[in-house]
Design a protein around this motif. Structure first.
Motif, mmCIF file in Angstrom:
data_model
loop_
_atom_site.group_PDB
_atom_site.id
_atom_site.type_symbol
_atom_site.label_atom_id
_atom_site.label_comp_id
_atom_site.label_asym_id
_atom_site.label_seq_id
_atom_site.Cartn_x
_atom_site.Cartn_y
_atom_site.Cartn_z
ATOM 1 N N SER A 133 6.843 -20.766 10.487
ATOM 2 C CA SER A 133 7.780 -21.064 9.410
ATOM 3 C C SER A 133 9.170 -21.241 9.995
ATOM 4 C CB SER A 133 7.796 -19.924 8.382
ATOM 5 O OG SER A 133 6.627 -19.927 7.603
ATOM 6 N N VAL A 134 9.861 -22.288 9.561
ATOM 7 C CA VAL A 134 11.235 -22.542 9.983
ATOM 8 C C VAL A 134 12.134 -22.352 8.762
ATOM 9 C CG1 VAL A 134 12.834 -24.193 10.998
ATOM 10 C CG2 VAL A 134 10.428 -24.205 11.690
ATOM 11 N N TYR A 135 13.186 -21.577 8.910
ATOM 12 C CA TYR A 135 14.093 -21.274 7.803
ATOM 13 C C TYR A 135 15.427 -21.971 8.033
ATOM 14 C CZ TYR A 135 10.572 -17.829 6.711
ATOM 15 O OH TYR A 135 9.383 -17.224 6.403
ATOM 16 N N VAL A 136 15.901 -22.671 6.990
ATOM 17 C CA VAL A 136 17.106 -23.481 7.094
ATOM 18 C C VAL A 136 18.066 -23.101 5.970
ATOM 19 C CG1 VAL A 136 18.019 -25.830 7.189
ATOM 20 C CG2 VAL A 136 15.697 -25.361 8.024
ATOM 21 N N ASP A 155 -8.560 -24.160 -0.852
ATOM 22 C CA ASP A 155 -8.495 -22.887 -0.123
ATOM 23 C C ASP A 155 -8.246 -23.078 1.367
ATOM 24 O OD1 ASP A 155 -8.803 -21.250 -2.294
ATOM 25 O OD2 ASP A 155 -10.975 -21.089 -2.127
ATOM 26 N N ASP A 156 -8.516 -24.300 1.884
ATOM 27 C CA ASP A 156 -8.324 -24.566 3.308
ATOM 28 C C ASP A 156 -6.903 -25.004 3.646
ATOM 29 O OD1 ASP A 156 -11.075 -24.095 3.835
ATOM 30 O OD2 ASP A 156 -11.557 -26.125 3.182
ATOM 31 N N LEU A 157 -6.092 -25.305 2.651
ATOM 32 C CA LEU A 157 -4.752 -25.814 2.909
ATOM 33 C C LEU A 157 -3.799 -24.700 3.340
ATOM 34 C CD1 LEU A 157 -4.225 -28.335 -0.034
ATOM 35 C CD2 LEU A 157 -4.978 -28.800 2.281
ATOM 36 N N PRO A 158 -2.742 -25.069 4.059
ATOM 37 C CA PRO A 158 -1.754 -24.067 4.498
ATOM 38 C C PRO A 158 -0.856 -23.640 3.362
ATOM 39 C CG PRO A 158 -1.073 -26.253 5.196
ATOM 40 C CD PRO A 158 -2.441 -26.418 4.591
ATOM 41 N N LEU A 159 -1.428 -22.946 2.392
ATOM 42 C CA LEU A 159 -0.700 -22.456 1.233
ATOM 43 C C LEU A 159 -0.764 -20.938 1.205
ATOM 44 C CD1 LEU A 159 -2.017 -24.984 -1.438
ATOM 45 C CD2 LEU A 159 0.365 -24.767 -0.710
ATOM 46 N N VAL A 167 6.820 -25.033 6.871
ATOM 47 C CA VAL A 167 5.772 -24.545 7.765
ATOM 48 C C VAL A 167 5.319 -25.692 8.661
ATOM 49 C CG1 VAL A 167 3.484 -23.516 7.931
ATOM 50 C CG2 VAL A 167 5.035 -22.828 6.087
ATOM 51 N N PHE A 168 5.249 -25.422 9.967
ATOM 52 C CA PHE A 168 4.803 -26.404 10.955
ATOM 53 C C PHE A 168 3.553 -25.890 11.651
ATOM 54 C CE2 PHE A 168 9.087 -27.656 10.220
ATOM 55 C CZ PHE A 168 9.193 -28.997 10.563
ATOM 56 N N ARG A 169 2.674 -26.812 11.995
ATOM 57 C CA ARG A 169 1.511 -26.463 12.819
ATOM 58 C C ARG A 169 1.793 -26.921 14.242
ATOM 59 N NH1 ARG A 169 -3.672 -25.000 12.015
ATOM 60 N NH2 ARG A 169 -3.563 -25.399 9.771
ATOM 61 N N LEU A 170 1.714 -25.974 15.185
ATOM 62 C CA LEU A 170 1.954 -26.279 16.589
ATOM 63 C C LEU A 170 0.709 -26.874 17.231
ATOM 64 C CD1 LEU A 170 3.928 -23.056 17.609
ATOM 65 C CD2 LEU A 170 4.788 -25.190 16.621
ATOM 66 N N ALA A 171 0.862 -27.349 18.441
ATOM 67 C CA ALA A 171 -0.248 -28.013 19.130
ATOM 68 C C ALA A 171 -1.418 -27.067 19.353
ATOM 69 C CB ALA A 171 0.242 -28.570 20.469
ATOM 70 N N THR A 219 3.831 -27.889 5.306
ATOM 71 C CA THR A 219 4.129 -27.340 3.977
ATOM 72 C C THR A 219 5.630 -27.166 3.789
ATOM 73 O OG1 THR A 219 2.076 -26.064 4.095
ATOM 74 C CG2 THR A 219 3.592 -25.494 2.334
ATOM 75 N N ALA A 220 6.077 -27.459 2.572
ATOM 76 C CA ALA A 220 7.458 -27.195 2.187
ATOM 77 C C ALA A 220 7.443 -26.234 1.016
ATOM 78 C CB ALA A 220 8.174 -28.487 1.796
ATOM 79 N N SER A 221 8.205 -25.151 1.134
ATOM 80 C CA SER A 221 8.311 -24.173 0.052
ATOM 81 C C SER A 221 9.586 -24.469 -0.727
ATOM 82 C CB SER A 221 8.336 -22.753 0.619
ATOM 83 O OG SER A 221 8.427 -21.799 -0.413
ATOM 84 N N ILE A 222 9.429 -24.790 -1.993
ATOM 85 C CA ILE A 222 10.580 -25.182 -2.813
ATOM 86 C C ILE A 222 11.085 -23.975 -3.593
ATOM 87 C CG2 ILE A 222 11.425 -26.782 -4.545
ATOM 88 C CD1 ILE A 222 10.450 -28.063 -1.896
ATOM 89 N N GLU A 223 12.224 -23.434 -3.153
ATOM 90 C CA GLU A 223 12.883 -22.315 -3.818
ATOM 91 C C GLU A 223 14.308 -22.720 -4.142
ATOM 92 O OE1 GLU A 223 11.905 -19.422 -4.832
ATOM 93 O OE2 GLU A 223 9.914 -19.200 -3.925
ATOM 94 N N ARG A 224 14.735 -22.477 -5.363
ATOM 95 C CA ARG A 224 16.072 -22.873 -5.768
ATOM 96 C C ARG A 224 16.991 -21.687 -6.045
ATOM 97 N NH1 ARG A 224 15.116 -26.798 -3.398
ATOM 98 N NH2 ARG A 224 14.846 -28.922 -4.236
#
Length: 483
Positions: free
Chosen positions: A109-112, A282-286, A99-103, A85-90
């Motif tokens: 969540s990774v913040y850049v 509803d099952d998506l990583p949102l 958002v990443f799913r690990l093994a 998932t990518a959260s688009i905030e401007r």
């Protein structure tokens, strides 16, 4: 008029049901009140909790492309982690979140920093404070059993509200004005009783709105209600309950080839999130999904030897901007060769809600679901949800929701004080429930209302029956008749 007195016909019957409803509801009401108030102020609280992750210094320099930011985030994660998932905030002072799913299945969540590309850090999606608060609010962190308990508590709150209003209702010579204002000249239990009654009547409408706007999101009754509304063409948009072929078409593939967009093809290696057969929005990583599209089917994966090049994230973001979506939305990234970009826009104004599916190769908009596509029930639920969460009219909405929530917690406190002051001291193990009336009136209206509640909310109906049986078989007439 005067308030309903202890000697009035039917008073003790109503009081008895109010007592049982409160006995069950009050502990859950405290949890709901505290967690709901905190969640209402999520936009203000989270930056205070995670300032180094969520906030950046605004700069005059242009933002880096979203693809470059995603690459920076991916480089900071293990090789087997997958971006979902990518959260688009401007907002100029907000970081970019991916958002990443690990093994092991955990999501991080990774913040850049959107200006420099510096990775600011990571945060567990499941263990962040507001997610824990939300799961406490919805299911007490107990999974399905907790979800059912919270649903039951919400249903029993309806009984508590109805009987509470009836007990307060002014009669005889007391004016409505007196009944609506607390009488601080009283002492002891009468003062607590008056505070409880006055506070309750002021909060009744808000509590009713909270319950009715929250029930559609419950895991048992809410799902059945959504299915019924959709079957009557009053809920989800057309196609949301199956039959919508939302898949990216592999370049050069024909309809007979796997992965060409044929919704009947489910062969191949299936991956998680947005490609498993039968999965819905509803099952998506949102973080949030509009109620009306919760059951919309998501793309399904199919095996293919083709190696097409999907559109870069930046191009999809630019395309969405041309379609009117600039920021404040989430994109679920394709998880397979036939997956699509799934876009969820869940703003404060329900009329602006949108859910889009975009072909990952051609950029074609496969489906654009808007508020106008919803049925009448879904439109009402959307407004109820926005008000319930304190989002619809900004900070004022948050303050109103907090006042109602904390007021309900105060109701739980005053109710406990009243019970403690009237409990039978000679029988410490007794519940202290009001005794049944020897000649109670038929009260057909109330009985009909309870039966209807039990029919509309079957789970509650079962517990109503259980309480009625236990009241007669176990408690009997042993309870003391105390005022």
């Amino acid at each position: 008029m005067s308030t309903l007195t202890n000697s009035s016909a039917g008073y003790r019957t109503l009081w008895r049901w109010h007592f049982y409803a409160g006995l069950f509801v009050m502990p859950f009401l405290v949890v709901l009140a505290i967690t709901g108030t905190l969640y209402c102020f999520q936009p203000q609280i989270e930056p205070l909790l995670y300032p180094r992750l969520l906030e950046v210094a605004p700069q005059a320099a242009p933002r880096l492309p979203d693809d470059a930011l995603l690459a920076k985030a991916r480089a900071a994660m293990p090789a087997d982690a997958r971006a979902v998932t990518a959260s688009i905030e401007r907002a100029p002072d907000r970081s970019s979140e991916f958002v990443f799913r690990l093994a092991d299945g955990e999501k991080q969540s990774v913040y850049v920093n959107p200006y420099s590309g510096e990775v600011l850090g990571t945060l567990s999606v499941e263990h962040r404070f507001m997610q824990i608060d939300r799961m406490l609010h919805r299911k007490l962190l107990l999974g399905k059993p907790g979800e059912l308990l919270m649903e039951l508590a919400a249903c029993w709150t309806l009984v508590m509200i109805g009987t509470g209003v009836a007990l307060w209702w002014p009669r005889e010579k007391t004016t409505l004005r007196v009944a609506l204002l607390p009488r601080f000249a009283l002492k002891g239990r009468p003062l607590w009783k008056n505070l409880h009654a006055v506070m309750g009547i002021w909060l009744a409408l808000g509590a009713l709105a909270f319950v009715l706007s929250g029930l559609p999101w419950t895991g048992s009754w809410g799902q059945q209600f959504k299915a019924l509304a959709s079957a009557a063409n009053l809920g989800a948009p057309p196609g949301s309950w199956g039959g919508l072929p939302l898949r990216s078409v592999l370049p050069g593939a024909t309809p007979s080839q796997p992965g060409a967009g044929d919704p009947t093809q489910h062969q191949g290696h299936e991956t998680k999130d947005n490609s498993m057969p039968g999965m819905v929005m509803d099952d998506l990583p949102l973080p949030l999904t509009p109620w009306a599209v919760g059951k919309s089917p998501v793309p399904q994966s199919a095996a293919s030897s083709a190696e097409p090049q999907p559109l870069p994230l930046s191009q999809v973001v630019a395309q969405l901007a041309s379609l009117g979506l600039v920021d404040g939305y989430d994109i679920v990234l394709p998880a397979s060769s036939t997956g699509v970009y799934t876009v969820s826009y869940f703003p404060a104004d329900p009329k602006a809600e949108r859910t889009l599916y975009i072909d990952q190769y051609s950029g074609k908009v496969l489906k654009d679901i808007r508020y106008g596509d919803y049925g009448a029930v879904s439109k009402a639920v959307s407004y109820g949800t926005s008000l319930h969460m304190g989002r619809y009219f900004g900070v004022a909405n948050q303050i109103v929701c907090a006042a109602i929530s904390l007021g309900l917690a105060g109701m739980a406190f005053t109710g406990c004080v009243m019970w403690w002051k009237r409990r039978p001291k000679q029988q410490p193990r007794s519940l202290g429930a009001p005794s049944r009336e020897r000649a109670a009136p038929p009260m057909r209206g109330w009985k009909t209302g309870l039966v209807l509640l039990g029919v509309v909310f079957p789970l509650m109906g079962a517990t109503l029956l259980a309480v009625w049986i236990a009241d007669r078989a176990i408690v009997g007439r042993a309870t003391q008749r105390t005022a």
